[in-house]
Structures are given as structure tokens and as C-alpha cells.
Design a protein around this motif. Sequence first.
Motif, PDB file in Angstrom:
ATOM      1  N   ALA A 174     -24.384  39.092  25.810  1.00 28.39           N
ATOM      2  CA  ALA A 174     -23.662  40.157  25.111  1.00 28.39           C
ATOM      3  C   ALA A 174     -22.400  39.622  24.443  1.00 28.39           C
ATOM      4  O   ALA A 174     -21.966  40.142  23.407  1.00 28.39           O
ATOM      5  N   LEU A 175     -21.805  38.585  25.029  1.00 31.22           N
ATOM      6  CA  LEU A 175     -20.622  37.973  24.423  1.00 31.22           C
ATOM      7  C   LEU A 175     -20.972  37.289  23.109  1.00 31.22           C
ATOM      8  O   LEU A 175     -20.095  37.086  22.262  1.00 31.22           O
TER       9      LEU A 175
ATOM     10  N   LEU B 246     -26.786  46.046  26.553  1.00 31.16           N
ATOM     11  CA  LEU B 246     -27.916  46.110  27.475  1.00 31.16           C
ATOM     12  C   LEU B 246     -27.471  46.188  28.929  1.00 31.16           C
ATOM     13  O   LEU B 246     -28.089  46.879  29.740  1.00 31.16           O
ATOM     14  N   ARG B 247     -26.427  45.487  29.291  1.00 35.21           N
ATOM     15  CA  ARG B 247     -25.984  45.457  30.690  1.00 35.21           C
ATOM     16  C   ARG B 247     -25.543  46.837  31.147  1.00 35.21           C
ATOM     17  O   ARG B 247     -25.828  47.247  32.290  1.00 35.21           O
ATOM     18  N   GLU B 248     -24.870  47.567  30.288  1.00 31.17           N
ATOM     19  CA  GLU B 248     -24.378  48.889  30.668  1.00 31.17           C
ATOM     20  C   GLU B 248     -25.544  49.810  31.012  1.00 31.17           C
ATOM     21  O   GLU B 248     -25.496  50.572  31.994  1.00 31.17           O
ATOM     22  N   ALA B 249     -26.613  49.743  30.216  1.00 33.58           N
ATOM     23  CA  ALA B 249     -27.778  50.592  30.472  1.00 33.58           C
ATOM     24  C   ALA B 249     -28.453  50.217  31.788  1.00 33.58           C
ATOM     25  O   ALA B 249     -28.876  51.082  32.556  1.00 33.58           O
TER      26      ALA B 249
ATOM     27  N   PHE C 162     -34.059  36.960  29.733  1.00 39.20           N
ATOM     28  CA  PHE C 162     -33.750  38.281  30.266  1.00 39.20           C
ATOM     29  C   PHE C 162     -33.246  39.245  29.204  1.00 39.20           C
ATOM     30  O   PHE C 162     -33.481  40.461  29.293  1.00 39.20           O
ATOM     31  N   THR C 163     -32.587  38.729  28.183  1.00 39.74           N
ATOM     32  CA  THR C 163     -32.155  39.602  27.094  1.00 39.74           C
ATOM     33  C   THR C 163     -33.361  40.142  26.331  1.00 39.74           C
ATOM     34  O   THR C 163     -33.422  41.342  25.997  1.00 39.74           O
TER      35      THR C 163
END
Length: 295
Positions: free
Chosen positions: A157-158, A164-167, A290-291
Motif C-alpha cells: 500500500a505504501l 486493501l488492508r483496511e478492508a 497477497f496483494t
Amino acid sequence: MDQLRAKLDRDRLVVHPGVEKHLGEPVWQLASGYLGHSGFDRAVLAYCRSMVEANAFRWPANKIFAQKMRYITCYMLIGLSARFEEGTGPAPTMTLLQTLVPGSARQVSDLISGLRAGGYVVAEQNARDRREIRLRPTPPLVMEIARSPLAFISSSALLEGHSLREALDADVSLVYRLIGRSTIAFQSMDVLFTPFETVVDFTGRDSGYLILCAVMGAHLAGALGEDWPLALTYDALSQRFQVSRQHVGNVLAIATTQGRLSIHGGRIGAVEPSLLQEFSWWSAGQMAHFTMLAR
């Protein structure tokens, strides 16, 4: 693949030897883009920081995440359970699990018994066939096994600016299915783990991978002019990762005795370029894998 190879040469990205033959795979095409990003080293540093943080999940984190056979057993169990619930795979039984993981039947049985005792795995009897006992991982186990995948997604994400992590953090069922899809990819063709000999060596020891993350994080922090709060002394590493001082020494010997890195007074010294290259490509591959699955 030839076009990607030419682009990597232009960008002066040295390809890790184990990855060379897999460059045409979509995961490595995305990973190569990450490696060429100006913020890549900071993204890997952020991952290392996340992995070496003190973990509140005390039992049995050191017995689950920190050793390859145990981690893969839990990872595969989550994958089996996720696919079963989706109606795309067989029931996750002990017998099936034992055929899919690298440990002996006794090792797998003992690990699952411990996880059941701790409430991290539930055994449920099939109502139609009472001889069949299905194993179901609980959310705390899913989230602990997903610790590294989620940290890699945060790092990507950086570089991409996605959310995606928030979801995933908001819905453990999404994480559950993410691991399920990952196990399918891992079983079909392993282009993400086997190519990395040194990383694999570290993962074979209790907390070995976490110690490797501490070492590489310290190196990257120094190179980027950032602070690295975890000293690389035997005492500090043994306390953080709940292993003995002697064990820390044995783990570090994987690289120090070969001259691939040096540590002096709890601080990182030289790191062989090939080791940094291997860890960088490993990290890029995991971020991409994973992304892609989380999208």
C-alpha cells in the motif's frame, strides 16, 4: 518475459537466481514493479518493523508462526477449511491435513492437540458420519497466521496507495478466504518460497524468520538513516522472540559463519549484497502475491 528481463536490466535490478525462470509469471511481473519503485526499501523496512513488534498473542505464537512446519500446518488447515466452507474442497480432517504438510503425522497431531487445548482450533463431528471429525480454525488463529501476509499488503500500500488492508482488518472472513486462495496457489506451483534458499533455512528454526526480519530491518534502517529500536544482541533477540540465547546464536550462524552478514555490539555490520537481494526479491514476491489475491 524477454521484455521484462530487458526492463530489469535497464533499471539495474539484479534478478535473484531462483526467480529468473519464473519472471513471466504475473506475480513476478508485479513484484518487479515494486522492486523498481523508489520507496521499495522503506516499504520492506515497514514490513520488518511490523514483524518484530512484541506480540500480545503469547500462546502459542512462538509455536505457530515462528517455525516452518508448524506455520505451514496452520496455513494449510485454514486453506482446507476455507475451501470446504465455500463448497470447493473436502472436509478438513486430521488425516487429510497430515498428507499435505511437511511434518510427521505425530508432529501434526501434537500441534493440533495443542491448538485445540488453547481454543485456536475446534473439532466438530460430522452429523451424517460421526466417525468424521472436522477441524475448524478460529479467528485468532486465522489472524495470527495472516500476520505476515497482512504486513506485506500494508507495505505494498505504501507503493500503490491502495486500501486493501483496511478492508481485511474489518472482516476476518475476508482474511480467511485470502489464506484459502493462497494455499491453492502454493499447491499448484511454488514460485514464491522454494527459490529463496537462505530465507527457507531461517524459517526452519524456531523464530528464525523473525530474527532474519530483525537483522534485515536493522540494515535497511541504517541505510535509510532511520532508527531501529531492537538491538541485535542475543539477550534482546531471545527476550523478544522467546527463545534461548544459544538458539539465537545458532540461527544467526546460518549467515554469519558464511560471511553473509556481521553483527558487532548488537548492531548490524556488513550485509552481503546477495543476501539483501534475496530478501528484497522474497519480500517483493510476497507483497505481489497477497496483494493480487486481496484485490
